[in-house]
Design an enzyme around this catalytic site. Structure first.
Site, PDB file in Angstrom:
ATOM      1  N   HIS A  96     -55.933  -8.508   6.899  1.00 47.41           N
ATOM      2  CA  HIS A  96     -55.129  -7.418   6.306  1.00 47.41           C
ATOM      3  C   HIS A  96     -54.856  -6.320   7.334  1.00 47.41           C
ATOM      4  O   HIS A  96     -54.680  -5.154   6.978  1.00 47.41           O
ATOM      5  CB  HIS A  96     -55.816  -6.807   5.077  1.00 47.41           C
ATOM      6  N   SER A 116     -35.642   2.590  28.352  1.00 49.33           N
ATOM      7  CA  SER A 116     -34.767   3.222  27.366  1.00 49.33           C
ATOM      8  C   SER A 116     -33.675   3.975  28.119  1.00 49.33           C
ATOM      9  O   SER A 116     -33.899   4.453  29.229  1.00 49.33           O
ATOM     10  CB  SER A 116     -35.597   4.190  26.521  1.00 49.33           C
ATOM     11  N   LYS A 154     -40.252   5.262  28.555  1.00 49.97           N
ATOM     12  CA  LYS A 154     -40.425   4.050  27.748  1.00 49.97           C
ATOM     13  C   LYS A 154     -40.533   2.761  28.543  1.00 49.97           C
ATOM     14  O   LYS A 154     -39.874   2.567  29.553  1.00 49.97           O
ATOM     15  CB  LYS A 154     -39.246   3.911  26.761  1.00 49.97           C
ATOM     16  N   GLU A 211     -39.538  -9.019  21.258  1.00 48.39           N
ATOM     17  CA  GLU A 211     -38.632  -8.775  20.130  1.00 48.39           C
ATOM     18  C   GLU A 211     -37.537  -9.841  20.106  1.00 48.39           C
ATOM     19  O   GLU A 211     -37.107 -10.292  19.048  1.00 48.39           O
ATOM     20  CB  GLU A 211     -38.043  -7.363  20.238  1.00 48.39           C
TER      21      GLU A 211
END
Ligand code: ARG
Length: 463
Positions: free
Chosen positions: A162, A283, A289, A296
Site C-alpha cells: 500500500h 526543464s 530540474k 515516463e
C-alpha cells in the site's frame, strides 16, 4: 491495386472499372507489409518446390520462378525494388515483378494457394523470428538486472505494501522480482510458438485445393511443426496475433511498473535512487530540474501496446469466418507493438545501467515505519509459545508505545517493553535490527541474503 503485365489488375476482366482512387490508396498495405518480403519469397520458393515435386509444374517453370524470386530478393535487399503504392500488398508486388522478369510462367506461382494462406504463412514466419528477437532482448535485460542484484545483496531497503513501509528487504531481492516477471514474459513468447508452428500453406482461399499438394513437405521445409487441420479456421484465425499482442502487453506492463517505481524512488520525496544524467532531461524554465523522461516514456508507451491488443480484439469481435479486409490491419498492429517492445526493453536497460542506489536513504527509510514489528511477533510465538494473534497484540501495543514516545522500535528500552509484557527481555530488542530481520527470512523465495545468492546462481543458468 496489383496490376498484371498489361498494367491492369489481375481481376480487371471481371471488375471493369478502376477502383476508386481513394480506396486504392487506403486499401493498399504495401507500405506496411513490405516488411514481409523475405518471408514471402522464402515461402513462395518452398511452395513452387512442392508444386514441382508433385508434378503440378515443370522443372523449367520451377527454375524460372526460383530464379526470378532470387532476383527480386536481391533487388529488394539492394534497395533497387520500387514498392509501388498501386500494388495492393507485398504479395501482389512480388508477383507483378515476377511477371516483368519471367513473363507468363510467373502465373504458375499462385497455383494451389491464395493470398489468404500466403499472408498468414509470411506473418507466422515473421512472428517466430520476432518472438525470438524479443526473447533475446529480455535475456539481455535480465542480465543487467542480475548485475545490479549482485552488487546489492546487502543493500537494505523497506519493502512496501500500500506504499507504506512493510518489512526490510534486500534491494537485490526487490530488483530480482523483475527477473521473475521477465522470465514469465519469455515463457509466454515460447508457448506462443506452439500455434505459430502450425503451417497454413495449402489451405488456399478457404476450402483447400483440388491439386494433389504435399503440405507435409512445405511444413518440413518451412520448419513448421504440422499443417493446420481445418482450412476454414486457418484463414480466419488470428489468435496467434492476439497471443503475440497480449504477450507484448504483459511485458510492457512489467516495464511500466518498473518505470513507475523508479520514478517514485527517484523523486525528491523518496530519494532512494538517483538517475544519472544520461537518462534524464531538463526543464525549459526551471534550471535545477532533472526529469525522469525516459521512464515516463516507457510508462506512456505501455498504453500503445494495450491499444494495439484492444484494436485486434475489436477487429475480430463479431467477424464472421473467414477472411475479410478488416484482418489486413493485423500486421500494422503487430509490427508497431514489436518495434515498441524492443525499444522499450533497450531503454529499460539504459536506465538500469545508469542509476545510483542511495543506500543511506534506503536504510533510513527502512528504519522508519516500525518495519521490524512482524519480526518481534514471530519471535514471541517462537520463544514464548504464544499463539500468533496474541503475539500480534503484544507487538501492536509495543508499536503504539514507540509511537507515543516518538521512538523507533530499536530505541525502546527493556523496562519499556516489559511494561507491555513482562515475559519480554533484552533479547527481544535484537529483533529490531534490520540486517537480522532480512537474514531471518530464509523460507524459500524469501529475502535472506543466502536465498538471494542461491537464486542469482539459478537465474544465471538460464540466460
Ligand atoms: N493484404 C491482404 C492482407 O494482408 C492480403 C490478403 C488478401 N486476401 C484477399 N482475399 N483479399 O490481409
Amino acid at each position: 491495386m496489383s496490376k498484371n503485365k498489361n498494367n491492369k489488375p489481375v481481376w480487371s476482366t471481371r471488375i471493369k472499372k478502376n477502383s476508386s482512387s481513394l480506396f486504392a490508396k487506403v486499401g493498399s498495405s504495401i507500405n506496411i507489409d513490405k516488411r514481409l518480403y523475405k518471408q514471402d519469397i522464402y515461402a513462395s520458393s518452398v511452395h513452387v518446390e512442392m508444386l514441382f515435386k508433385k508434378k503440378i509444374i515443370s522443372l523449367q517453370v520451377k527454375n524460372k520462378i526460383i530464379w526470378g524470386l532470387k532476383k527480386i530478393f536481391n533487388e529488394i535487399n539492394k534497395k533497387k525494388f520500387t514498392f509501388n503504392n498501386q500494388s495492393e500488398d507485398i504479395h501482389m508486388s512480388i508477383e507483378k515483378r515476377l511477371f516483368d522478369l519471367i513473363g507468363e510462367d510467373a502465373g504458375f506461382i499462385h497455383t494451389a494457394r491464395s493470398r489468404n494462406d500466403q499472408v498468414i504463412v509470411d506473418f507466422k514466419l515473421w512472428m517466430i523470428d520476432a518472438s525470438n528477437d524479443i526473447i533475446k532482448e529480455i535475456d539481455i535485460t535480465i542480465k543487467s538486472i542480475i548485475k545490479i542484484a549482485e552488487k546489492n545483496i546487502y543493500t537494505i531497503m523497506p519493502s512496501f505494501t500500500h506504499l507504506k513501509n512493510a518489512q526490510p528487504i534486500s534491494f537485490a531481492h526487490y530488483i530480482l522480482a523483475y527477473v521473475e516477471m521477465l522470465n514469465r514474459d519469455k515463457k509466454r513468447f515460447l508457448y506462443n510458438k506452439e500455434s505459430l508452428l502450425q503451417n497454413p500453406l495449402g489451405v488456399a482461399a478457404i476450402a483447400g485445393t483440388s491439386f494433389d499438394i504435399d503440405r507435409e513437405f512445405t511444413t518440413k521445409k518451412l520448419k513448421f511443426k504440422n499443417p493446420t487441420r481445418n482450412s476454414v479456421d486457418t484463414v480466419s484465425d488470428r489468435d496467434f496475433v492476439l497471443d503475440f499482442l497480449y504477450s507484448i502487453s504483459v511485458c510492457s506492463n512489467h516495464i511500466s511498473r518498473f518505470a513507475e517505481e523508479f520514478i517514485l524512488w527517484n523523486s525528491d520525496a523518496f530519494d532512494l535512487i538517483k538517475l544519472k544524467d544520461k537518462v534524464v532531461t531538463g526543464s525549459s524554465i526551471m534550471p535545477q530540474k532533472k526529469n525522469p523522461d525516459t521512464l515516463e516514456y516507457l510508462r506512456g508507451k505501455t498504453g500503445h501496446a494495450y491499444g494495439n491488443l484492444f484494436s485486434m480484439l475489436t477487429i475480430l469481435k463479431g467477424l464472421p469466418l473467414s477472411y475479410f479486409k478488416d484482418l489486413q490491419d493485423d500486421k500494422e498492429l503487430a509490427f508497431k507493438s514489436f518495434d515498441q517492445i524492443k525499444i522499450s526493453l533497450q531503454i529499460m536497460r539504459e536506465v538500469l545501467n545508469n542509476f545510483i542506489v542511495n543506500k543511506k536513504k534506503m536504510i533510513q527509510l527502512a528504519e522508519t515505519g516500525y518495519t521490524t514489528a512482524t519480526d518481534l511477533a514471530d519471535y514471541i510465538v517462537r520463544e514464548h509459545k504464544y499463539p500468533f494473534r496474541k503475539a500480534y497484540l503484544v507487538t501492536s501495543k509495543i508499536v503504539n508505545l514507540a509511537e507515543q514516545k516518538g521512538k523507533k522500535l530499536s530505541e525502546l528500552t527493556v523496562p519499556e517493553i516489559k511494561s507491555i509484557d513482562k515475559n519480554l527481555n533484552e533479547s527481544a530488542l535484537k529483533l529490531f535490527n534490520l540486517e537480522n530481520s532480512v537474514k531471518s527470512k530464509k523460507s524459500y523465495g524469501g529475502t535472506s541474503f543466502e536465498n538471494i545468492k542461491k537464486m542469482i546462481k539459478k537465474y544465471k543458468k538460464h540466460v
